[in-house]
Write a protein that holds these residues in place. Structure first.
Motif, PDB file in Angstrom:
ATOM      1  N   ASP A 106       0.810  -1.217   0.000  1.00  0.00           N
ATOM      2  CA  ASP A 106       0.000   0.000   0.000  1.00  0.00           C
ATOM      3  C   ASP A 106       0.842   1.266   0.000  1.00  0.00           C
ATOM      4  O   ASP A 106       0.321   2.359  -0.243  1.00  0.00           O
ATOM      5  N   LEU A 107       2.129   1.148   0.297  1.00  0.00           N
ATOM      6  CA  LEU A 107       3.011   2.315   0.268  1.00  0.00           C
ATOM      7  C   LEU A 107       3.486   2.564  -1.162  1.00  0.00           C
ATOM      8  O   LEU A 107       3.883   1.632  -1.873  1.00  0.00           O
ATOM      9  N   ASN A 108       3.449   3.823  -1.556  1.00  0.00           N
ATOM     10  CA  ASN A 108       3.895   4.202  -2.897  1.00  0.00           C
ATOM     11  C   ASN A 108       5.412   4.359  -2.886  1.00  0.00           C
ATOM     12  O   ASN A 108       5.968   5.127  -2.100  1.00  0.00           O
ATOM     13  N   VAL A 109       6.098   3.630  -3.771  1.00  0.00           N
ATOM     14  CA  VAL A 109       7.554   3.693  -3.831  1.00  0.00           C
ATOM     15  C   VAL A 109       8.021   5.117  -4.120  1.00  0.00           C
ATOM     16  O   VAL A 109       9.051   5.572  -3.592  1.00  0.00           O
ATOM     17  N   ALA A 110       7.262   5.861  -4.938  1.00  0.00           N
ATOM     18  CA  ALA A 110       7.662   7.216  -5.312  1.00  0.00           C
ATOM     19  C   ALA A 110       7.595   8.189  -4.142  1.00  0.00           C
ATOM     20  O   ALA A 110       8.156   9.281  -4.215  1.00  0.00           O
ATOM     21  N   ASP A 111       6.899   7.823  -3.045  1.00  0.00           N
ATOM     22  CA  ASP A 111       6.772   8.712  -1.888  1.00  0.00           C
ATOM     23  C   ASP A 111       7.875   8.509  -0.853  1.00  0.00           C
ATOM     24  O   ASP A 111       7.920   9.236   0.147  1.00  0.00           O
ATOM     25  N   ILE A 112       8.752   7.539  -1.060  1.00  0.00           N
ATOM     26  CA  ILE A 112       9.724   7.173  -0.030  1.00  0.00           C
ATOM     27  C   ILE A 112      11.018   7.964  -0.199  1.00  0.00           C
ATOM     28  O   ILE A 112      11.600   8.018  -1.293  1.00  0.00           O
ATOM     29  N   GLU A 113      11.437   8.580   0.885  1.00  0.00           N
ATOM     30  CA  GLU A 113      12.669   9.365   0.909  1.00  0.00           C
ATOM     31  C   GLU A 113      13.877   8.494   1.265  1.00  0.00           C
ATOM     32  O   GLU A 113      14.942   8.622   0.669  1.00  0.00           O
TER      33      GLU A 113
END
Length: 375
Positions: A106-113
């Motif tokens: 459910d976590l978007n890879v593009a949102d991960i820092e």
């Protein structure tokens, strides 16, 4: 002659690692820590961030998935308990400082820092006994240092093609093989049972008149071919981020569409994220880190055993044009399986409200209060 001399070079010791109570230089941190290169992860077209980590971090074991939108099993440095329960060996997942119990897909890879992995038992000093299998720390993006809004878009389309397909026999291959299968029933004769019996008829072992007619006329149904095919992953992400003297913000929306190797092995999801941080004065900040994921797993996959073992001469449809119920003995028609109405839609809403309070008169001391909710 080639003379080689080597010089010592310390790499990465100045990197900052996120830990349970803040950040620390890597050189000052005891215990084994892996820092994941998030930029390289964005180049891999997969659905779950955990799939992207497969083979990229020493000591982290990432299992395989056999269904679109599925989370792989995780373990750090192997199985650490005597229990056979896979969940008891899973590492603790912490997202933006809050323990996360939801699905990683459910976590978007593009949102991960950033992603930091704590491998040693020393991580239990921060998170307690539930960190005995290691900790995976995920930090999402916030507003950058630019005073102007920054818009980012990324998109990818990739194919999923099996590298080694196991395919059933064609009609001609199966006909030859059936003489061997039914050698005791007269398929083979001779002292070593190597000669074909001219009196043995393949049609005698077929279960219906339609199958016998198809066999004699050379008509075949490609059960396996009609139920499988090359898949794809289609991803698009759009984000807006910025920062000024009083407000830092990051918002994004993402879309993922996956078609697996099997018919009806589909997965779609929409991701929405809002990260805000507001400065009230020199002593008080508050903010929110939240995301919403809408996933669609609808559809029933076919029974691979039936698709693989049903004879190619068995009829797909009956005389009235409907799917045959049992093409071969008790094996249900796989096309009837995938024709079922199935709705499997899931929503994951997660939010963390926080406030940072700096203690007046004591430089460097602050208190953070969090309230997190997952629905």
């Amino acid at each position: 002659e080639i003379n080689v001399s080597m010089e010592m070079d310390a790499i990465g010791i100045e990197e900052v690692v996120a830990i349970g109570y803040g950040t620390l230089s890597k050189k000052d941190l005891t215990g084994a820590v892996s820092i994941v290169n998030v930029e390289q992860l964005s180049e891999i077209s997969s659905v779950s961030v955990m799939q992207n980590l497969q083979g990229s971090v020493s000591g982290l074991n990432v299992g395989a998935v056999d269904r679109a939108g599925e989370d792989p099993l995780l373990s750090i440095r192997g199985q650490n308990t005597l229990s056979s329960d896979a969940g008891s060996n899973a590492p603790l997942i912490v997202v933006d400082g809050i323990i996360y119990r939801g699905s990683m897909v459910d976590l978007n890879v593009a949102d991960i820092e950033s992603i930091d992995i704590l491998k040693d038992i020393s991580s239990a000093a921060i998170y307690g006994s539930q960190a005995s299998n290691g900790v995976i720390l995920v930090t999402t993006k916030k507003g950058d240092d630019s005073t102007k809004p920054v818009i980012n878009y990324s998109g990818s389309y990739s194919l999923q093609v099996p590298s080694n397909k196991l395919e059933p026999m064609s009609g001609n291959e199966l006909e030859e093989f059936l003489y061997d299968v039914y050698w005791e029933n007269g398929g083979r004769i001779g002292p070593d049972y190597l000669e074909k019996n001219p009196d043995f008829q393949v049609s005698d072992i077929l279960s219906s008149g339609e199958a016998i007619e198809n066999y004699r006329n050379g008509n075949e149904t490609d059960w396996w071919g009609m139920l499988t095919g090359n898949g794809y992953i289609n991803k698009h992400n759009l984000s807006l981020q910025g920062k000024n003297s009083n407000l830092s913000y990051y918002t994004s929306v993402g879309f993922t569409d996956v078609q697996g190797f099997l018919e009806n092995d589909n997965y779609k999801k929409f991701n929405y994220r809002i990260n805000l941080d507001a400065k009230v004065n020199d002593y008080f900040n508050f903010g929110i880190e939240s995301f919403l994921t809408s996933s669609d797993y609808s559809g029933v996959e076919p029974d691979l055993h039936s698709a693989f073992t049903t004879f190619p001469w068995e009829p797909l449809f009956d005389e009235e044009g409907n799917y045959t119920l049992y093409p071969r003995s008790s094996q249900l028609n796989p096309f009837l399986v995938i024709a079922q109405d199935d709705s499997d839609k899931r929503f994951n809403l997660s939010g963390n409200l926080y406030a940072d309070i700096k203690v007046p008169g004591i430089n460097g001391l602050k208190y953070r209060i969090n309230f997190s909710q997952n629905y």
